[in-house]
Scaffold this motif. Structure first.
Motif, PDB file in Angstrom:
ATOM      1  N   LEU A 118       8.544 -35.189   1.380  1.00  0.00           N
ATOM      2  CA  LEU A 118       7.690 -35.093   2.553  1.00  0.00           C
ATOM      3  C   LEU A 118       8.477 -34.504   3.714  1.00  0.00           C
ATOM      4  CD1 LEU A 118       4.842 -35.763   3.604  1.00  0.00           C
ATOM      5  CD2 LEU A 118       5.759 -37.974   4.351  1.00  0.00           C
ATOM      6  N   MET A 119       7.958 -33.420   4.292  1.00  0.00           N
ATOM      7  CA  MET A 119       8.626 -32.732   5.395  1.00  0.00           C
ATOM      8  C   MET A 119       7.609 -32.387   6.470  1.00  0.00           C
ATOM      9  SD  MET A 119      10.997 -30.153   3.114  1.00  0.00           S
ATOM     10  CE  MET A 119      11.829 -29.490   4.567  1.00  0.00           C
ATOM     11  N   SER A 120       8.095 -32.250   7.690  1.00  0.00           N
ATOM     12  CA  SER A 120       7.204 -31.900   8.800  1.00  0.00           C
ATOM     13  C   SER A 120       6.888 -30.410   8.760  1.00  0.00           C
ATOM     14  CB  SER A 120       7.868 -32.243  10.133  1.00  0.00           C
ATOM     15  OG  SER A 120       8.932 -31.324  10.405  1.00  0.00           O
ATOM     16  N   PRO A 121       5.788 -30.003   9.407  1.00  0.00           N
ATOM     17  CA  PRO A 121       5.473 -28.572   9.463  1.00  0.00           C
ATOM     18  C   PRO A 121       6.614 -27.738  10.041  1.00  0.00           C
ATOM     19  CG  PRO A 121       3.584 -29.848  10.151  1.00  0.00           C
ATOM     20  CD  PRO A 121       4.719 -30.817  10.003  1.00  0.00           C
ATOM     21  N   LYS A 122       7.275 -28.251  11.081  1.00  0.00           N
ATOM     22  CA  LYS A 122       8.377 -27.491  11.699  1.00  0.00           C
ATOM     23  C   LYS A 122       9.538 -27.335  10.726  1.00  0.00           C
ATOM     24  CE  LYS A 122      10.443 -25.467  15.177  1.00  0.00           C
ATOM     25  NZ  LYS A 122      11.787 -25.210  14.612  1.00  0.00           N
ATOM     26  N   GLU A 123       9.855 -28.381   9.975  1.00  0.00           N
ATOM     27  CA  GLU A 123      10.923 -28.290   8.981  1.00  0.00           C
ATOM     28  C   GLU A 123      10.593 -27.239   7.932  1.00  0.00           C
ATOM     29  OE1 GLU A 123      12.968 -32.592   8.390  1.00  0.00           O
ATOM     30  OE2 GLU A 123      10.820 -32.537   7.980  1.00  0.00           O
ATOM     31  N   LEU A 124       9.358 -27.234   7.490  1.00  0.00           N
ATOM     32  CA  LEU A 124       8.946 -26.254   6.488  1.00  0.00           C
ATOM     33  C   LEU A 124       8.988 -24.845   7.043  1.00  0.00           C
ATOM     34  CD1 LEU A 124       6.007 -28.322   5.000  1.00  0.00           C
ATOM     35  CD2 LEU A 124       8.100 -27.680   3.781  1.00  0.00           C
ATOM     36  N   GLN A 125       8.525 -24.692   8.256  1.00  0.00           N
ATOM     37  CA  GLN A 125       8.547 -23.372   8.896  1.00  0.00           C
ATOM     38  C   GLN A 125       9.980 -22.854   8.997  1.00  0.00           C
ATOM     39  OE1 GLN A 125       7.206 -23.148  13.022  1.00  0.00           O
ATOM     40  NE2 GLN A 125       6.047 -21.328  12.489  1.00  0.00           N
ATOM     41  N   ASP A 126      10.917 -23.735   9.330  1.00  0.00           N
ATOM     42  CA  ASP A 126      12.324 -23.341   9.436  1.00  0.00           C
ATOM     43  C   ASP A 126      12.895 -22.903   8.087  1.00  0.00           C
ATOM     44  OD1 ASP A 126      12.269 -23.890  12.129  1.00  0.00           O
ATOM     45  OD2 ASP A 126      13.236 -25.860  11.951  1.00  0.00           O
ATOM     46  N   LEU A 127      12.294 -23.371   6.998  1.00  0.00           N
ATOM     47  CA  LEU A 127      12.746 -22.963   5.665  1.00  0.00           C
ATOM     48  C   LEU A 127      12.109 -21.650   5.220  1.00  0.00           C
ATOM     49  CD1 LEU A 127      12.721 -26.349   3.678  1.00  0.00           C
ATOM     50  CD2 LEU A 127      14.672 -25.184   4.740  1.00  0.00           C
ATOM     51  N   GLY A 128      11.157 -21.155   6.018  1.00  0.00           N
ATOM     52  CA  GLY A 128      10.498 -19.898   5.670  1.00  0.00           C
ATOM     53  C   GLY A 128       9.124 -20.058   5.068  1.00  0.00           C
ATOM     54  N   VAL A 129       8.607 -21.287   5.037  1.00  0.00           N
ATOM     55  CA  VAL A 129       7.272 -21.534   4.497  1.00  0.00           C
ATOM     56  C   VAL A 129       6.221 -21.020   5.478  1.00  0.00           C
ATOM     57  CG1 VAL A 129       5.636 -23.342   3.835  1.00  0.00           C
ATOM     58  CG2 VAL A 129       8.040 -23.509   3.156  1.00  0.00           C
ATOM     59  N   GLY A 130       5.184 -20.375   4.932  1.00  0.00           N
ATOM     60  CA  GLY A 130       4.171 -19.772   5.784  1.00  0.00           C
ATOM     61  C   GLY A 130       2.926 -20.607   5.981  1.00  0.00           C
ATOM     62  N   GLY A 131       2.687 -21.603   5.117  1.00  0.00           N
ATOM     63  CA  GLY A 131       1.483 -22.424   5.225  1.00  0.00           C
ATOM     64  C   GLY A 131       1.677 -23.751   4.532  1.00  0.00           C
ATOM     65  N   VAL A 132       0.949 -24.763   4.993  1.00  0.00           N
ATOM     66  CA  VAL A 132       1.066 -26.106   4.440  1.00  0.00           C
ATOM     67  C   VAL A 132      -0.310 -26.601   4.025  1.00  0.00           C
ATOM     68  CG1 VAL A 132       1.960 -28.422   4.805  1.00  0.00           C
ATOM     69  CG2 VAL A 132       2.932 -26.517   6.094  1.00  0.00           C
ATOM     70  N   SER A 133      -0.396 -27.173   2.844  1.00  0.00           N
ATOM     71  CA  SER A 133      -1.638 -27.748   2.355  1.00  0.00           C
ATOM     72  C   SER A 133      -1.545 -29.268   2.388  1.00  0.00           C
ATOM     73  CB  SER A 133      -1.897 -27.267   0.917  1.00  0.00           C
ATOM     74  OG  SER A 133      -2.964 -27.975   0.341  1.00  0.00           O
ATOM     75  N   ASN A 153       2.560 -27.769  -0.854  1.00  0.00           N
ATOM     76  CA  ASN A 153       1.648 -28.908  -0.844  1.00  0.00           C
ATOM     77  C   ASN A 153       2.371 -30.140  -0.315  1.00  0.00           C
ATOM     78  OD1 ASN A 153       0.037 -31.103  -1.530  1.00  0.00           O
ATOM     79  ND2 ASN A 153      -0.518 -30.303  -3.533  1.00  0.00           N
ATOM     80  N   MET A 154       1.816 -30.739   0.747  1.00  0.00           N
ATOM     81  CA  MET A 154       2.383 -31.964   1.295  1.00  0.00           C
ATOM     82  C   MET A 154       1.498 -33.187   1.046  1.00  0.00           C
ATOM     83  SD  MET A 154       5.416 -31.769   2.752  1.00  0.00           S
ATOM     84  CE  MET A 154       5.987 -30.755   1.383  1.00  0.00           C
ATOM     85  N   GLY A 204      -1.313 -14.109   6.928  1.00  0.00           N
ATOM     86  CA  GLY A 204      -0.026 -14.534   7.491  1.00  0.00           C
ATOM     87  C   GLY A 204       0.200 -16.020   7.323  1.00  0.00           C
ATOM     88  N   ALA A 205      -0.891 -16.790   7.116  1.00  0.00           N
ATOM     89  CA  ALA A 205      -0.846 -18.247   6.980  1.00  0.00           C
ATOM     90  C   ALA A 205      -0.228 -18.881   8.223  1.00  0.00           C
ATOM     91  CB  ALA A 205      -0.081 -18.658   5.720  1.00  0.00           C
ATOM     92  N   HIS A 206      -0.134 -20.189   8.255  1.00  0.00           N
ATOM     93  CA  HIS A 206       0.440 -20.899   9.390  1.00  0.00           C
ATOM     94  C   HIS A 206       1.045 -22.209   8.931  1.00  0.00           C
ATOM     95  CE1 HIS A 206      -0.781 -18.380  12.691  1.00  0.00           C
ATOM     96  NE2 HIS A 206      -2.026 -18.360  12.270  1.00  0.00           N
ATOM     97  N   ALA A 207       2.342 -22.357   9.094  1.00  0.00           N
ATOM     98  CA  ALA A 207       2.943 -23.658   8.846  1.00  0.00           C
ATOM     99  C   ALA A 207       2.472 -24.578   9.953  1.00  0.00           C
ATOM    100  CB  ALA A 207       4.470 -23.553   8.854  1.00  0.00           C
ATOM    101  N   GLY A 208       2.108 -25.791   9.585  1.00  0.00           N
ATOM    102  CA  GLY A 208       1.725 -26.759  10.598  1.00  0.00           C
ATOM    103  C   GLY A 208       0.235 -26.871  10.784  1.00  0.00           C
ATOM    104  N   SER A 209      -0.541 -26.023  10.156  1.00  0.00           N
ATOM    105  CA  SER A 209      -1.986 -26.115  10.300  1.00  0.00           C
ATOM    106  C   SER A 209      -2.571 -26.918   9.158  1.00  0.00           C
ATOM    107  CB  SER A 209      -2.613 -24.721  10.311  1.00  0.00           C
ATOM    108  OG  SER A 209      -4.008 -24.817  10.340  1.00  0.00           O
ATOM    109  N   ALA A 210      -3.027 -28.140   9.475  1.00  0.00           N
ATOM    110  CA  ALA A 210      -3.606 -28.986   8.435  1.00  0.00           C
ATOM    111  C   ALA A 210      -4.885 -28.380   7.889  1.00  0.00           C
ATOM    112  CB  ALA A 210      -3.892 -30.378   9.000  1.00  0.00           C
ATOM    113  N   SER A 211      -5.486 -27.479   8.658  1.00  0.00           N
ATOM    114  CA  SER A 211      -6.742 -26.877   8.221  1.00  0.00           C
ATOM    115  C   SER A 211      -6.541 -25.503   7.601  1.00  0.00           C
ATOM    116  CB  SER A 211      -7.695 -26.759   9.422  1.00  0.00           C
ATOM    117  OG  SER A 211      -7.136 -25.930  10.408  1.00  0.00           O
TER     118      SER A 211
END
Length: 206
Positions: free
Chosen positions: A160-175, A147-148, A10-17
């Protein structure tokens, strides 16, 4: 183990790990080697395997001059890994670098092919705008990772975007692949500056 195999795909937007422990397997690998890696027993602590569609030797996805192997070749790599997988919780991540050299529509086409081949999570590197990120997230069937970089410094490629911004766009995970290595390098530079000033210049024991 890689945040529950990327939270069971499911991944997680906003999780740096979210990608910590992710084993990146380069496009130079053969299908036979992939099969051996997975059928001989997944290495301890390894929860995911990521494949890229860059031509080997690869370069950073945010550099100019990169190129991609045929999508059909990448599909065979993904299928080989899926067929060889013995643990259903083990996550197969498929990355495309096609957006830069071939355009966002080709990146979407490739990611859909990789998903159909069995990839659990998709990764689009070096998307060039917020609109491109939203378009890719909307038009692929699996969770998307973007990839951020450092997460704190703008680049000429992906905005460069915040995890919340990416999540709102439908992104499931951030690297954030360069965060820890860059922090470590900065710490070394600071240590050397203090050493030069205090020990070498002023002959002090610190």
């Amino acid at each position: 183990a890689a945040v529950g195999a990327l939270a069971k795909h499911g991944a997680h937007a906003g999780s740096a790990s979210a990608l910590m422990g992710l084993f990146q397997f380069s496009v130079g690998a053969t299908s036979g080697l992939l099969v051996g890696l997975l059928t001989d027993g997944t290495p301890r602590g390894m929860a995911a395997l990521m494949f890229e569609d860059q031509v080997w030797p690869k370069r950073c996805g945010h550099m100019k001059g990169k190129s991609c192997i045929p999508a059909e070749e990448m599909v065979q790599k993904v299928k080989a890994a899926v067929d060889a997988r013995r643990d259903n919780d083990f996550c197969i991540v498929s990355r495309t670098d096609a957006a830069g050299p071939h355009g966002v529509d080709e990146a979407i086409r490739r990611l859909n092919m990789y998903a159909e081949a069995g990839a659990d999570v998709l990764y689009a590197d070096a998307l060039l705008s917020k609109e491109d990120i939203a378009k890719v997230a909307k038009n692929v069937p699996k969770k998307l990772i973007v990839n951020m970089g450092l997460g704190m410094r703008s680049r000429a490629t992906t905005p460069l975007m915040s995890p919340k911004e990416l999540q709102d766009l439908g992104v499931g995970g951030v690297s954030y692949p360069r965060l820890f290595s860059t922090a470590a390098l900065k710490g070394m530079m600071n240590a050397m500056a203090v050493f030069k000033e205090e020990v070498v210049k002023h002959n002090r024991v610190i």
